[in-house]
Enzyme design. Sequence first.
Site, short mmCIF file in Angstrom:
data_model
loop_
_atom_site.label_atom_id
_atom_site.label_comp_id
_atom_site.label_asym_id
_atom_site.label_seq_id
_atom_site.Cartn_x
_atom_site.Cartn_y
_atom_site.Cartn_z
N GLY A 379 -14.08 103.44 -14.58
CA GLY A 379 -13.96 104.20 -13.40
C GLY A 379 -15.29 105.11 -13.61
N GLY A 382 -16.91 112.49 -10.54
CA GLY A 382 -17.76 113.56 -10.70
C GLY A 382 -17.76 114.53 -12.13
N GLY A 384 -17.37 112.70 -14.94
CA GLY A 384 -17.85 111.70 -16.00
C GLY A 384 -17.19 110.35 -15.92
N VAL A 386 -15.24 106.80 -16.95
CA VAL A 386 -14.11 106.65 -17.80
C VAL A 386 -14.01 105.13 -18.45
CG1 VAL A 386 -11.56 106.49 -17.84
CG2 VAL A 386 -12.65 108.13 -16.25
N ASP A 497 -7.52 118.50 -6.74
CA ASP A 497 -8.16 117.38 -6.45
C ASP A 497 -7.08 116.25 -6.63
OD1 ASP A 497 -9.92 115.42 -5.71
OD2 ASP A 497 -11.14 115.23 -7.63
#
Length: 686
Positions: A379, A382, A384, A386, A497
Site C-alpha cells: 500500500g 500520504g 509513506g 507500506v 482520517d
Amino acid sequence: MLTMVVKSTPNSLPFGAISLLMGGLIYLPLTLYDQNCKSSIMACSVWPALLILSAIVMLLISPKITAQQPTYIYHECTNTSTFTPNSAFSINLNATLSSLLSNATLTNGFYNTSSGALQGPDAANGLFLCRGDISLSLCQACVKASSENMTTLCPNQKEAIIWYDECMLRYSNRSIFAVMEEWPTVPLSNIDDASNPSQFNKALSDLMGSLVYKAPDSSKFFAAEDVNFTTSNRLYGLVQCTPDIVSLDCRKCLVNSVSEIPSCCDGKLGARIYKPSCNIRFESYPFYTEASQPPLSPPPPRGNRKISSVTVITITVPAAFVFIIILSASCYCLLKRKKYEVANEGNGGNEFLVVESLQLDLHSIIAATSNFSEGNKIGEGGFGDVYKGTLHDGQMVAIKRLSESSRQGLKEFRNEVAVVAKLQHRNLVRLLGFCADEEEKILVYEFVPNKSLDYFLFDREKQGQLDWLMRCKIIRGIARGLLYLHEDSRLRIIHRDLKASNVLLDEDMNPKIADFGMARVCGVNQSQGNTSRIVGTYGYMSPEYALLGDFSIKSDVYSYGVLILEIISGKRNSSFYQSDYAEGILSYAWRLWTDGRPLELTDQGLGKSFHQNEATRYIHVGLLCVQEDPADRPMIGTVLHMLTNFSVLLPIPKRPAFCVRSRTVSSSKAMSSSVNEVSITALYPR
Ligand SMILES: *[C@@H]1O[C@H](CO)[C@@H](O)[C@H](O)[C@H]1NC(C)=O
Ligand SMILES: *[C@@H]1O[C@H](CO)[C@@H](O)[C@H](O)[C@H]1NC(C)=O
Ligand SMILES: *[C@@H]1O[C@H](CO)[C@@H](O)[C@H](O)[C@H]1NC(C)=O
Ligand SMILES: *[C@@H]1O[C@H](CO)[C@@H](O)[C@H](O)[C@H]1NC(C)=O
Ligand SMILES: *[C@@H]1O[C@H](CO)[C@@H](O)[C@H](O)[C@H]1NC(C)=O
C-alpha cells in the site's frame, strides 16, 4: 403457553473444611517461594495474611457448597408418535444417546449426531447444548443425566426435549439439525415481583437489548452480562442459541423470546424462556460464571431457593485460584522490577525502557521486507509506503516507511511512538515497534490478514461476503475503537482520517482501525484544534475541517457517520460524485429519509436478509453523525449506546452538510496529504 415457577433443591457440604485445606496447600509452596526471594521478605510475608483473609471472605460469601450436579428443569414429550422396545428406532436412539454422551467432553458444549438411515422413519437425530459458561465435566454430567432421565420421562416417544439448568438435550426421527425451531416454548418465572417495575423493565430491556446483539456475534452463540438496576442491585442475564443455526435465525429466536417476557413474566425478578433453538434467562442474582469480571462483587442473597449451589462452587473455587495466581504474579513482578530498576539506575527510568523495547534494528527490517522490494509493497499513502514483512521470529508484520516529508526530531519521534504504542484495543491495529535514525523512520504494525473494509465493501463480488450481521458488527466495532481513542485511553486521540480503507479486518472480520496517532508521530500540530496541514480524505471530512482546518472529536464522528452510510449502502461516497447526478451519499440518504423510505439506501445485495428496524436505526444514527453543526453531532460513546440499545430514543436528525464537493478539493488549503483513496494503510496488493 404455560408458565411455571422455578424451584431448585441444593444439598450442602460444610465449606470451612475445604477452605482450610486449600489454604494449607497454598501455604506450602509459598514458604518455599519466600526462601528463594530473600531480597523481599516484606512483600511475600503479606501472603499468609492475605490468604487467611480471602478464606474468611469466601467463608462469609458462600454459606454452602455442593458437588457439581445438574438441576432438572422441565421436559416435553411431543406425543406425535411412539416406538416399540427393540424396534429399529429404539436401537438407533440408544446409539445416538450414547454417542452424544461420549462426545460431551470433546466438543465445545454442543454436538449433534444421527443413527440410522438419515431420512428414514427410524433415524434417531439427537443433539445437546450446554450452557456457555459451564465446564466440560459439568456439561458431560448434564448430558448423562438428561439422556438417562429422558428415556424414563418420555418412554417410547419418537421425539422429546429436556432442559436442565446446565444443558438441553433433544432427539427426534425428524431432521432437527440446522433448523430454527421455536416450539415448544417453555416460559418459567420466579414468584417474586420487582419492587419498582418501571425501573426494572428499563434495566431489563437494556440488558436483553445488548445480549440479543452479542450472542449471534459470538462463536458459541452465547452471551451473559449484568447491568445496574438500582445503586445496590444488579440484574444478570444470559442468552444462548444452538450453534447449528445461522446467526440471523439466532437473533430472531432471541428477539422473539424477549418479546414474550411481558406476557409470561411481567415485572418478575427472574425468568427463563426455553425454546429448542434458543433460551434466555435473567435473575437478580449471579447465576452464571463470569469469565472476565471479579465474581460475586455483590454478595448473592442468602437462602436456598435463590442461590444455585452449583454457582457457588463454580465461582468461588476458580476465583480463589485466580486471586492467588494474580497475587503471586504481582509479587514476582515486584521482585523482578526492584532488581531491574537498580541495574538500570541513571538510565532515565521507565519511559526510556518502553522506548528501548519498541526499537527494532534496521537490518532486521530490511531483511523482513527484502530491502523494501516492490513485491512486498502492499500500500501507499500520504505518510509513506507500506510493506509486508516477516520478522526473524516468524511474526508477520506491516511495515510503514515514512516519507521524507514527515520528518521531525528523533527524540520527539521516539516519544510519540511510545505514546501511540500504548494505545491497545481489540478494534485498533497495534503498533509493535519502530526503527529510526537520521535517514529512516519506520513504523512496524501487527499484520491484519483480511485486507481493508473498502476491499470488500466496494467490490461487486466481494460485497456478498459482508452479510447484514457482519456489517452491524463492523459498524459497532469501529465505534468501540473510536470510543477508546476519544475517551477511554489516557490521551484523547483524534483520528482525522477515518475511512473505509483505514479499517482493516482480521480473520473473524472484526474491524481494526489503522493509522491513528499519525499526526502525533509525524509532528503535525496536535495541540490546537486548527491546523494548516489537513490529513483527512475527501468525502469523509467534515465541512469545518475541510474548509477551515478545524478538527475535533466531532469531525471524527462525521467521518464515522459517512462510514455507516457507506457500509449500509455498499456504495463509496465518492462514487456518487463520479456518476451523472452529482449528489453525495449524504444528500442521497437525506432525500430518502425525508421521503420516508430510508431502507432504499440499503445494499441491494443484502436482499431481504436484514432487520428493517435495525437498518432504519443505523441509517438514523448515521445521519445524526453527519449533521452540519458539530455541536449537533453526538459523542461517539452516545453513538455506540444508540446502536446497541433499542430502547434509547433518537433525536430527529438535522440536514447534513453537503458542502464537501469536488470544488473544495482543489482549494489550496485543503489538500496536502492523503487526498487520494489509496492510503498508507491499504494493506493489500492491488
Ligand atoms: C404428552 O402426553 C403426556 C401424557 O399424556 C402429557 O402430560 C403431555 O402434556 C403431552 N404433551 C404434549 C406436548 O401434548
Ligand atoms: C463422537 O462419538 C462417536 C462414538 O460414540 C465417535 O465415533 C465420534 O468420533 C465422536 N465425535 C467426535 C467429534 O469426537
Ligand atoms: C450436525 O448437523 C449438521 C447440519 O447442521 C450436519 O451437517 C452434520 O453432519 C451433523 N453432524 C452429525 C454428526 O450428524
Ligand atoms: C417419524 O416416525 C413416524 C412414526 O413411525 C412416522 O410416521 C414419520 O413419518 C417419521 N418421521 C420422519 C421424518 O421420518
Ligand atoms: C453500577 O453500580 C456500581 C455500584 O453502585 C457502580 O460502581 C458502577 O459504576 C455502576 N455501573 C454502571 C455501568 O453504571
